[in-house]
Design a protein around this motif. Structure first.
Motif, short mmCIF file in Angstrom:
data_model
loop_
_atom_site.label_atom_id
_atom_site.label_comp_id
_atom_site.label_asym_id
_atom_site.label_seq_id
_atom_site.Cartn_x
_atom_site.Cartn_y
_atom_site.Cartn_z
N ALA A 78 0.84 -1.20 0.00
CA ALA A 78 0.00 0.00 0.00
C ALA A 78 0.87 1.25 0.00
O ALA A 78 0.57 2.23 -0.70
N LEU A 79 1.96 1.21 0.75
CA LEU A 79 2.88 2.35 0.77
C LEU A 79 3.52 2.55 -0.60
O LEU A 79 3.65 3.69 -1.07
N PHE A 80 3.92 1.47 -1.26
CA PHE A 80 4.50 1.58 -2.60
C PHE A 80 3.49 2.12 -3.60
O PHE A 80 3.84 2.88 -4.49
N TYR A 81 2.23 1.71 -3.49
CA TYR A 81 1.19 2.19 -4.42
C TYR A 81 0.89 3.67 -4.19
O TYR A 81 0.48 4.36 -5.12
N PHE A 82 1.07 4.15 -2.97
CA PHE A 82 0.71 5.52 -2.64
C PHE A 82 1.50 6.54 -3.46
O PHE A 82 0.93 7.48 -4.01
N PHE A 83 2.81 6.37 -3.56
CA PHE A 83 3.66 7.40 -4.16
C PHE A 83 3.37 7.65 -5.64
O PHE A 83 3.22 8.81 -6.04
N PRO A 84 3.29 6.63 -6.50
CA PRO A 84 2.99 6.95 -7.89
C PRO A 84 1.59 7.55 -8.06
O PRO A 84 1.38 8.42 -8.92
N LEU A 85 0.65 7.13 -7.22
CA LEU A 85 -0.69 7.71 -7.29
C LEU A 85 -0.69 9.17 -6.85
O LEU A 85 -1.37 10.02 -7.44
N TYR A 86 0.10 9.48 -5.83
CA TYR A 86 0.21 10.85 -5.36
C TYR A 86 0.85 11.74 -6.43
O TYR A 86 0.40 12.86 -6.68
N TYR A 87 1.91 11.24 -7.09
CA TYR A 87 2.54 12.00 -8.17
C TYR A 87 1.55 12.22 -9.32
O TYR A 87 1.53 13.29 -9.93
N LEU A 114 4.76 14.16 -13.54
CA LEU A 114 4.52 13.04 -14.44
C LEU A 114 5.81 12.21 -14.61
O LEU A 114 5.78 10.98 -14.60
N ARG A 115 6.94 12.91 -14.72
CA ARG A 115 8.23 12.22 -14.79
C ARG A 115 8.47 11.40 -13.52
O ARG A 115 8.90 10.24 -13.59
N SER A 116 8.19 11.98 -12.36
CA SER A 116 8.37 11.26 -11.10
C SER A 116 7.47 10.03 -11.03
O SER A 116 7.89 8.97 -10.55
N HIS A 117 6.25 10.18 -11.50
CA HIS A 117 5.31 9.05 -11.53
C HIS A 117 5.89 7.90 -12.36
O HIS A 117 5.96 6.76 -11.91
N TYR A 118 6.30 8.22 -13.59
CA TYR A 118 6.80 7.17 -14.48
C TYR A 118 8.14 6.61 -14.01
O TYR A 118 8.40 5.42 -14.18
N ARG A 119 8.98 7.43 -13.41
CA ARG A 119 10.24 6.94 -12.88
C ARG A 119 9.97 5.93 -11.77
O ARG A 119 10.59 4.86 -11.72
N VAL A 121 7.22 4.15 -11.19
CA VAL A 121 6.61 2.94 -11.76
C VAL A 121 7.67 2.11 -12.48
O VAL A 121 7.71 0.88 -12.35
N GLY A 122 8.56 2.76 -13.22
CA GLY A 122 9.61 2.04 -13.94
C GLY A 122 10.55 1.32 -13.00
O GLY A 122 10.94 0.17 -13.26
N ILE A 123 10.93 1.96 -11.91
CA ILE A 123 11.82 1.32 -10.94
C ILE A 123 11.14 0.12 -10.30
O ILE A 123 11.76 -0.94 -10.14
N ILE A 124 9.87 0.26 -9.96
CA ILE A 124 9.13 -0.87 -9.37
C ILE A 124 9.05 -2.03 -10.37
O ILE A 124 9.22 -3.20 -9.98
N ILE A 125 8.82 -1.72 -11.64
CA ILE A 125 8.75 -2.79 -12.65
C ILE A 125 10.10 -3.48 -12.80
O ILE A 125 10.17 -4.71 -12.92
N ILE A 126 11.19 -2.71 -12.80
CA ILE A 126 12.52 -3.32 -12.89
C ILE A 126 12.77 -4.23 -11.69
O ILE A 126 13.28 -5.35 -11.85
N ILE A 127 12.40 -3.79 -10.51
CA ILE A 127 12.56 -4.62 -9.31
C ILE A 127 11.74 -5.90 -9.42
O ILE A 127 12.22 -7.00 -9.12
N MET A 128 10.49 -5.77 -9.87
CA MET A 128 9.63 -6.95 -9.99
C MET A 128 10.16 -7.92 -11.05
O MET A 128 10.12 -9.14 -10.85
N LEU A 129 10.67 -7.41 -12.16
CA LEU A 129 11.27 -8.28 -13.17
C LEU A 129 12.48 -9.03 -12.60
O LEU A 129 12.66 -10.22 -12.86
#
Length: 148
Positions: A78-87, A114-119, A121-129
């Motif tokens: 939930a904490l991880f989801y908060f930040f991209p949604l806030y951005y 918008l850049r912070s949002h995508y950055r 999300v991109g970092i989270i996707i890299i970690i998940m991969l």
């Protein structure tokens, strides 16, 4: 006398009316998605807190995976989801303000969010991969080890 266009200044970006409409529509959808996501994150946090409280009061065990550990993982998610949604929420607000007032600074801010949002999300996707690749490698090593 030569007529000069407003678009003749190199290095200076002008936003057309069509681009403003597109940005306004994108900001509206971003606002909807971010508010919906933030509400769902708040509900998830409420579920985590109530489950932790109920687990502490009842003293029930969930076997090999303790309920507290699972709820803490959900709380971290939930904490991880908060930040991209806030951005995304901040992007939508700044974009609407930039369009309404023709404010260049608000436009810069909105694209920064918008850049912070995508950055994020991109970092989270890299970690998940990376986690998926490590999990598949562990399964492959375990499978080969059981053959021999």
């Amino acid at each position: 006398m030569e007529l000069k266009s407003a678009f003749d200044h190199p290095g200076e970006l002008r936003v057309s009316g069509q681009a403003k409409r597109f940005l306004s529509e994108a900001a509206g959808w971003a606002r909807f998605l971010s508010v919906l996501g933030l509400v769902l994150v708040a509900l998830q946090a409420l579920v985590v807190l109530s489950a932790l409280l109920f687990g502490a009061i009842s003293g029930l065990s969930m076997g090999p995976f303790e309920g507290t550990v699972i709820m803490l993982i959900y709380g971290l998610l939930a904490l991880f989801y908060f930040f991209p949604l806030y951005y995304l929420f901040l992007f939508s607000g700044r974009a609407k303000r930039a369009i309404a007032t023709d404010d260049t600074i608000a436009l810069e801010d909105c694209f920064g969010y918008l850049r912070s949002h995508y950055r994020f999300v991109g970092i989270i996707i890299i970690i998940m991969l990376a986690v998926y690749i490590l999990a598949m490698a562990a399964v492959a090593v375990g499978s080969f080890a059981s053959i021999f």
